[in-house]
Design a protein around this motif. Structure first.
Motif, PDB file in Angstrom:
ATOM      1  N   THR A  60       0.999  -1.360   0.060  1.00 13.34           N
ATOM      2  CA  THR A  60      -0.118   0.082   0.138  1.00 13.34           C
ATOM      3  C   THR A  60       0.836   1.113  -0.038  1.00 13.34           C
ATOM      4  OG1 THR A  60      -0.133  -0.105   2.454  1.00 13.34           O
ATOM      5  CG2 THR A  60      -1.877  -1.118   1.072  1.00 13.34           C
ATOM      6  N   THR A  61       2.281   1.105  -0.049  1.00 11.62           N
ATOM      7  CA  THR A  61       3.100   2.049   0.043  1.00 11.62           C
ATOM      8  C   THR A  61       3.420   2.576  -1.327  1.00 11.62           C
ATOM      9  OG1 THR A  61       5.070   1.043   0.468  1.00 11.62           O
ATOM     10  CG2 THR A  61       3.538   1.886   2.304  1.00 11.62           C
ATOM     11  N   LEU A  62       3.072   2.133  -2.395  1.00 10.56           N
ATOM     12  CA  LEU A  62       3.228   2.466  -3.837  1.00 10.56           C
ATOM     13  C   LEU A  62       3.187   3.780  -4.094  1.00 10.56           C
ATOM     14  CD1 LEU A  62       2.124  -0.719  -5.769  1.00 10.56           C
ATOM     15  CD2 LEU A  62       4.394  -0.244  -5.076  1.00 10.56           C
ATOM     16  N   THR A  63       4.110   4.629  -4.481  1.00  7.62           N
ATOM     17  CA  THR A  63       4.071   5.933  -5.184  1.00  7.62           C
ATOM     18  C   THR A  63       4.753   6.298  -6.387  1.00  7.62           C
ATOM     19  OG1 THR A  63       6.188   6.544  -3.770  1.00  7.62           O
ATOM     20  CG2 THR A  63       3.869   6.777  -2.638  1.00  7.62           C
ATOM     21  N   CYS A  64       4.382   7.110  -7.146  1.00  5.81           N
ATOM     22  CA  CYS A  64       5.080   7.411  -8.120  1.00  5.81           C
ATOM     23  C   CYS A  64       6.287   8.481  -8.104  1.00  5.81           C
ATOM     24  CB  CYS A  64       4.278   8.141  -9.192  1.00  5.81           C
ATOM     25  SG  CYS A  64       2.925   7.080  -9.929  1.00  5.81           S
ATOM     26  N   GLN A  65       7.495   8.106  -8.293  1.00  2.00           N
ATOM     27  CA  GLN A  65       8.701   8.901  -8.302  1.00  2.00           C
ATOM     28  C   GLN A  65       9.346   9.182  -9.412  1.00  2.00           C
ATOM     29  OE1 GLN A  65       9.536   9.729  -5.163  1.00  2.00           O
ATOM     30  NE2 GLN A  65       7.702   8.832  -4.249  1.00  2.00           N
ATOM     31  N   PRO A  66       9.825  10.500  -9.471  1.00  2.00           N
ATOM     32  CA  PRO A  66      10.804  10.734 -10.740  1.00  2.00           C
ATOM     33  C   PRO A  66      11.626   9.627 -11.114  1.00  2.00           C
ATOM     34  CG  PRO A  66      10.752  12.586  -8.904  1.00  2.00           C
ATOM     35  CD  PRO A  66      10.288  11.346  -8.355  1.00  2.00           C
ATOM     36  N   CYS A  67      11.869   9.522 -12.416  1.00  2.00           N
ATOM     37  CA  CYS A  67      13.060   8.850 -12.923  1.00  2.00           C
ATOM     38  C   CYS A  67      14.567   9.367 -12.530  1.00  2.00           C
ATOM     39  CB  CYS A  67      12.891   8.731 -14.680  1.00  2.00           C
ATOM     40  SG  CYS A  67      11.726   8.017 -15.276  1.00  2.00           S
ATOM     41  N   ASP A  68      15.357   8.616 -12.077  1.00  2.00           N
ATOM     42  CA  ASP A  68      16.712   8.978 -11.659  1.00  2.00           C
ATOM     43  C   ASP A  68      17.273   9.540 -13.012  1.00  2.00           C
ATOM     44  OD1 ASP A  68      18.134   7.158 -13.085  1.00  2.00           O
ATOM     45  OD2 ASP A  68      17.839   5.748 -11.083  1.00  2.00           O
ATOM     46  N   SER A  69      18.296  10.408 -12.728  1.00  2.00           N
ATOM     47  CA  SER A  69      19.194  11.329 -13.947  1.00  2.00           C
ATOM     48  C   SER A  69      19.624  10.119 -15.133  1.00  2.00           C
ATOM     49  CB  SER A  69      20.086  12.180 -13.441  1.00  2.00           C
ATOM     50  OG  SER A  69      20.986  11.182 -12.696  1.00  2.00           O
ATOM     51  N   SER A  70      19.634   8.774 -14.826  1.00  2.00           N
ATOM     52  CA  SER A  70      20.287   7.871 -15.902  1.00  2.00           C
ATOM     53  C   SER A  70      19.181   7.360 -16.703  1.00  2.00           C
ATOM     54  CB  SER A  70      21.087   6.900 -15.161  1.00  2.00           C
ATOM     55  OG  SER A  70      20.239   5.970 -14.350  1.00  2.00           O
ATOM     56  N   THR A  71      17.888   7.747 -16.491  1.00  2.00           N
ATOM     57  CA  THR A  71      16.546   7.165 -17.018  1.00  2.00           C
ATOM     58  C   THR A  71      15.759   8.202 -17.576  1.00  2.00           C
ATOM     59  OG1 THR A  71      15.480   6.913 -15.035  1.00  2.00           O
ATOM     60  CG2 THR A  71      17.027   5.024 -15.549  1.00  2.00           C
ATOM     61  N   PHE A  72      14.726   7.704 -18.368  1.00  2.00           N
ATOM     62  CA  PHE A  72      13.868   8.448 -18.683  1.00  2.00           C
ATOM     63  C   PHE A  72      12.671   7.604 -18.785  1.00  2.00           C
ATOM     64  CE2 PHE A  72      15.537   6.681 -22.421  1.00  2.00           C
ATOM     65  CZ  PHE A  72      14.555   6.617 -23.549  1.00  2.00           C
ATOM     66  N   LYS A  73      11.300   8.386 -19.285  1.00  2.00           N
ATOM     67  CA  LYS A  73      10.193   7.674 -19.505  1.00  2.00           C
ATOM     68  C   LYS A  73       8.990   8.350 -20.375  1.00  2.00           C
ATOM     69  CE  LYS A  73       6.429   5.068 -17.003  1.00  2.00           C
ATOM     70  NZ  LYS A  73       5.597   4.893 -15.885  1.00  2.00           N
ATOM     71  N   PRO A  74       9.131   7.966 -21.406  1.00  2.00           N
ATOM     72  CA  PRO A  74       8.070   8.612 -22.498  1.00  2.00           C
ATOM     73  C   PRO A  74       6.576   8.159 -22.483  1.00  2.00           C
ATOM     74  CG  PRO A  74       9.342   7.127 -23.909  1.00  2.00           C
ATOM     75  CD  PRO A  74       9.717   6.897 -22.179  1.00  2.00           C
ATOM     76  N   PHE A  75       6.053   7.569 -21.479  1.00  2.00           N
ATOM     77  CA  PHE A  75       4.973   7.162 -21.466  1.00  2.00           C
ATOM     78  C   PHE A  75       4.237   7.042 -19.988  1.00  2.00           C
ATOM     79  CE2 PHE A  75       8.203   3.627 -21.544  1.00  2.00           C
ATOM     80  CZ  PHE A  75       8.030   2.898 -20.361  1.00  2.00           C
ATOM     81  N   THR A  76       2.942   6.853 -19.913  1.00  2.00           N
ATOM     82  CA  THR A  76       2.571   6.990 -18.344  1.00  2.00           C
ATOM     83  C   THR A  76       2.283   5.224 -17.979  1.00  2.00           C
ATOM     84  OG1 THR A  76       0.246   7.039 -19.369  1.00  2.00           O
ATOM     85  CG2 THR A  76       1.198   9.115 -19.250  1.00  2.00           C
ATOM     86  N   GLY A  77       2.081   5.254 -16.760  1.00  2.00           N
ATOM     87  CA  GLY A  77       1.926   3.988 -16.156  1.00  2.00           C
ATOM     88  C   GLY A  77       2.839   3.439 -15.086  1.00  2.00           C
ATOM     89  N   PRO A  78       2.620   2.468 -14.434  1.00  2.00           N
ATOM     90  CA  PRO A  78       3.434   1.978 -13.511  1.00  2.00           C
ATOM     91  C   PRO A  78       4.809   1.342 -13.873  1.00  2.00           C
ATOM     92  CG  PRO A  78       1.818   0.352 -13.734  1.00  2.00           C
ATOM     93  CD  PRO A  78       1.633   1.586 -14.552  1.00  2.00           C
ATOM     94  N   ASP A  79       4.956   1.115 -15.286  1.00  2.00           N
ATOM     95  CA  ASP A  79       6.216   0.655 -15.698  1.00  2.00           C
ATOM     96  C   ASP A  79       7.617   1.429 -15.396  1.00  2.00           C
ATOM     97  OD1 ASP A  79       4.565  -1.420 -16.397  1.00  2.00           O
ATOM     98  OD2 ASP A  79       4.605  -0.654 -18.651  1.00  2.00           O
ATOM     99  N   ALA A  80       8.505   0.650 -15.361  1.00  2.00           N
ATOM    100  CA  ALA A  80       9.728   1.345 -14.814  1.00  2.00           C
ATOM    101  C   ALA A  80      10.329   2.233 -15.943  1.00  2.00           C
ATOM    102  CB  ALA A  80      11.114   0.083 -14.615  1.00  2.00           C
ATOM    103  N   CYS A  81      11.065   3.406 -15.377  1.00  2.00           N
ATOM    104  CA  CYS A  81      11.818   4.089 -16.440  1.00  2.00           C
ATOM    105  C   CYS A  81      12.845   3.460 -17.397  1.00  2.00           C
ATOM    106  CB  CYS A  81      12.425   5.195 -15.657  1.00  2.00           C
ATOM    107  SG  CYS A  81      11.548   6.237 -14.621  1.00  2.00           S
ATOM    108  N   VAL A  82      13.027   3.976 -18.414  1.00  2.00           N
ATOM    109  CA  VAL A  82      13.971   3.375 -19.468  1.00  2.00           C
ATOM    110  C   VAL A  82      15.428   3.863 -19.338  1.00  2.00           C
ATOM    111  CG1 VAL A  82      14.356   3.134 -21.793  1.00  2.00           C
ATOM    112  CG2 VAL A  82      12.013   3.062 -21.039  1.00  2.00           C
ATOM    113  N   PRO A  83      16.568   3.034 -19.399  1.00  2.00           N
ATOM    114  CA  PRO A  83      17.835   3.696 -19.231  1.00  2.00           C
ATOM    115  C   PRO A  83      18.167   4.493 -20.498  1.00  2.00           C
ATOM    116  CG  PRO A  83      17.849   1.186 -18.838  1.00  2.00           C
ATOM    117  CD  PRO A  83      16.450   1.398 -19.306  1.00  2.00           C
TER     118      PRO A  83
END
Length: 217
Positions: A60-83
């Motif tokens: 229940t502690t799931l939250t949305c956090q910014p991609c770290d500086s070695s990754t990016f994410k061009p889509f929405t949803g729970p999936d992980a950021c892309v290297p």
């Protein structure tokens, strides 16, 4: 009552984070702001991670956090950021495009390979460097902003470096030096070390005349 159609609406709270107004057939009408880093999901009855954010945590502690500086994410949803591509990083967390990933410190973007290459001898490559923003080291000279070659000069007094390329051939040259490889004495300077010189009747007006009397600066 016959002959009349009524659309009933109700307010529903989803996971305590989103208040939605939904028609009986499920059509999204209005949604209040989602928490930071989230955006309305398809259908509008819940929130999901926004562009540049990924889901982290457990249970229940799931939250949305910014991609770290070695990754990016061009889509929405729970999936992980892309290297980010090899030898690149984003300037800050939360990047949303691959184009946000710039060459890491010590690398530069090569127009030849279309990749970030290790900085060449004679150059300094700060974060995000490309051919035109590479910095010339002291003791080196560069002929063109599109050249990946840096040439060693005769002395660090002649080529002082610490500049990006400029069409002005004096740029990067020490006082009294100019031209390609900073190998020519400026007017008023002469000798092997291009020292400030005086003609017997005043300041030298040509390099040849400057060979007569050498007076250190």
């Amino acid at each position: 009552m016959r002959g009349h159609q009524h659309q009933l609406v109700f307010t529903a709270t989803v996971s305590g984070a989103l208040s939605s107004v939904i028609s009986l057939n499920g059509t999204f009408v209005d949604v209040e702001a989602c928490p930071e880093g989230e955006t309305p999901a398809a259908g509008g009855i819940s929130c999901e991670c926004d562009f540049g954010y990924e889901q982290r945590g457990v249970g229940t502690t799931l939250t949305c956090q910014p991609c770290d500086s070695s990754t990016f994410k061009p889509f929405t949803g729970p999936d992980a950021c892309v290297p980010c591509p090899l030898h690149t990083n984003a300037p800050k967390p939360g990047a949303v495009r691959m184009q946000d990933c710039l060459c890491s410190t010590g690398y530069y973007y090569s127009n030849t390979t279309k990749e970030c290459e290790e900085c060449v001898t004679g150059a300094v490559c700060p974060f995000g460097s490309d051919l035109e923003t590479m910095i010339v080291q002291p003791g080196y000279y560069r002929f063109s902003p599109t050249s990946e070659m840096f040439y060693e000069c005769a002395s660090t007094d002649a080529c002082v470096g610490d500049v990006t390329y400029s069409s002005d051939m004096h740029t990067g040259c020490g006082v009294g030096y100019e031209g390609a490889l900073c190998s020519t004495c400026s007017v008023g300077y002469g000798g092997d070390s291009c020292l400030r010189t005086l003609h017997l009747v005043g300041i030298c007006d040509t390099n040849d005349a400057c060979q007569r009397v050498l007076i250190p600066p």
